[in-house]
Enzyme design. Structure first.
Site, PDB file in Angstrom:
ATOM      1  N   CYS A  74       0.750  -0.931   0.041  1.00 52.18           N
ATOM      2  CA  CYS A  74       0.293   0.391   0.146  1.00 52.18           C
ATOM      3  C   CYS A  74       0.581   1.188   0.045  1.00 52.18           C
ATOM      4  O   CYS A  74       0.631   2.410  -0.623  1.00 52.18           O
ATOM      5  CB  CYS A  74      -1.353   0.084   1.290  1.00 52.18           C
ATOM      6  SG  CYS A  74      -1.469   1.562   1.757  1.00 52.18           S
ATOM      7  N   CYS A  85      -5.611  -2.187   7.411  1.00 50.67           N
ATOM      8  CA  CYS A  85      -6.699  -0.996   6.717  1.00 50.67           C
ATOM      9  C   CYS A  85      -7.974  -1.534   6.920  1.00 50.67           C
ATOM     10  O   CYS A  85      -9.094  -1.073   6.872  1.00 50.67           O
ATOM     11  CB  CYS A  85      -6.414   0.182   6.299  1.00 50.67           C
ATOM     12  SG  CYS A  85      -5.735  -0.737   4.742  1.00 50.67           S
TER      13      CYS A  85
END
Length: 408
Positions: free
Chosen positions: A129, A231
């Site tokens: 990410c 997340c």
């Protein structure tokens, strides 16, 4: 900068200046520099915006939505995080942009995450990410908005800019000064050319100081709990989330000497070295000691377990890594030498530095063999091996395999 014994210079080590930490005060004419801060709705990015503003930069914020889910679900905090980010920006008087990178996240991060679990490995999506979203999609978008730099609330630092041996302007990635919060492990795949356009305002601070600054400025995020875990999973059980995307196949739990003692829920739910959550009760003729995951037998869908925290099957002297990302863009020259590159490594986040020697397995340095000075416990394929010399993070790669376990 001091060197570890026998540590060799790398192609990134062109001069002492290449390793000197950059501070906000090093940047000339900050009032002419436009910085866009990645605002997560947390205290670290909030204080980063404050520090940049105090240093005289032209500051704006940007909130990224990287995961598409019903914002009304109990697991999705995006709406609350956006509200907090907006409140902070309103409080300090800066504009907040919003951007949706959910498609990029799915294509570049999440599909890889699923593929790794399906293959029996344990990936770290936060690393990908950072590489693909926060320091690529976000950076590219910020540049279209006229930014000179982006900034994030990561606890890490970077050096002043310099040119590598290919003439590319880059910066070194340096550990954050708060050893307990240092996030350089998660940023090792971000190229130095991207770091050269990035600022880390809280990298030289410790967490209590960051919260104190937030309180002094009466920011809504001052006492907000730090986000933990992956997340897009949030606070839900990992197993519940993963089974929405990958069908699980139950199989045998087998001891290291071949005795079947139970049934696992699916190999993807377990990781090497795991102790809790295996589902093994008392086993006849075995001591009342904890059981650990020793290996995954993918061909036969078996979970191999054993007793003993330092079981020989969990220990290894070497690992093979691939998909290497070198911060300098160029690999360290010494990995191609007969003696290899002497450095420190981490095979998981928060692991103490482990002395090792790194050797290239191919001509471009994208695959390496790592030989440790001491046996390592529970090195896990899919996780990342990250390399350091002193405070400088050289880069790292994905662990592909380990050597034959010690003593087996």
């Amino acid at each position: 900068m001091s060197a570890i014994p026998n540590a060799s210079n790398t192609s990134a080590s062109t001069s002492f200046d290449a390793h000197r930490p950059l501070t906000l005060a090093d940047i000339n004419d900050p009032s002419t520099k436009h910085v866009i801060v990645g605002m997560s709705g947390g205290v670290d990015s909030s204080v980063s915006a404050v520090l940049l503003q105090q240093a005289g930069f032209m500051v704006e914020g940007l909130f990224m939505k990287n995961w598409e889910e019903d914002d009304g679900t109990e697991y999705c905090t995006a709406m609350d995080d956006l509200a907090d980010a907006q409140a902070v920006c309103d409080k300090i008087g800066i504009k907040l942009h919003t951007a949706n990178f959910a498609m990029e996240y799915w294509d570049r991060v999440f599909e890889h995450f699923l593929a790794e679990y399906k293959a029996g490995r344990t990936p770290n999506p936060d690393i990908l990410c950072n590489k693909e979203i926060k320091f690529k999609a976000f950076l590219d978008y910020a540049l279209t908005l006229g930014a000179d730099y982006i900034a994030t609330g990561h606890y890490t630092r970077r050096s002043v800019n310099y040119k590598n041996n290919d003439g590319i302007e880059v910066a070194q990635l340096l550990r954050g000064l708060d050893n307990n919060k240092d996030q350089s492990y998660f940023l090792h795949a971000v190229g130095g050319d991207k770091l050269a356009k990035t600022l880390f305002p809280v990298g030289e601070l410790k967490k209590p100081v960051v919260r104190q600054i937030a309180e002094e400025h009466d920011l809504i995020t001052a006492n907000k709990k730090d986000s933990t875990g992956i997340c897009f999973i949030g606070e839900r059980r990992f197993k519940d989330f993963l089974q929405q995307y990958l069908p699980a196949q139950k199989g045998d739990i087998v001891t290291d000497d071949g005795i079947t003692i139970g049934t696992h829920d699916g190999l993807m739910y377990y990781t090497l070295g795991q102790r809790g959550g295996i589902g093994i009760g008392g086993v006849k003729d075995r001591p009342e000691e904890p059981w650990f995951v020793l290996a995954k037998d993918l061909d036969n869908n078996r979970l191999i377990v054993g007793q003993g925290h330092e079981h020989a099957m969990m220990l290894s002297n070497e690992l093979q890594a691939y998909k290497l990302d070198w911060v300098d863009v160029l690999p360290p020259a010494d990995i191609f030498s007969e003696d290899g590159l002497r450095c420190m490594a981490k095979s998981r986040y928060r692991q103490p530095d482990q002395a090792c020697t790194v050797f290239a397995n191919n001509e471009n340095g994208s695959e390496v063999r790592v030989v440790f000075d001491e046996p390592q416990r529970a090195v896990t394929p899919g996780q990342s091996a990250v390399f350091y010399i002193d405070e400088v993070c050289l880069g790292g790669g994905v662990i592909a395999s380990i050597d034959a376990p010690c003593g087996i």
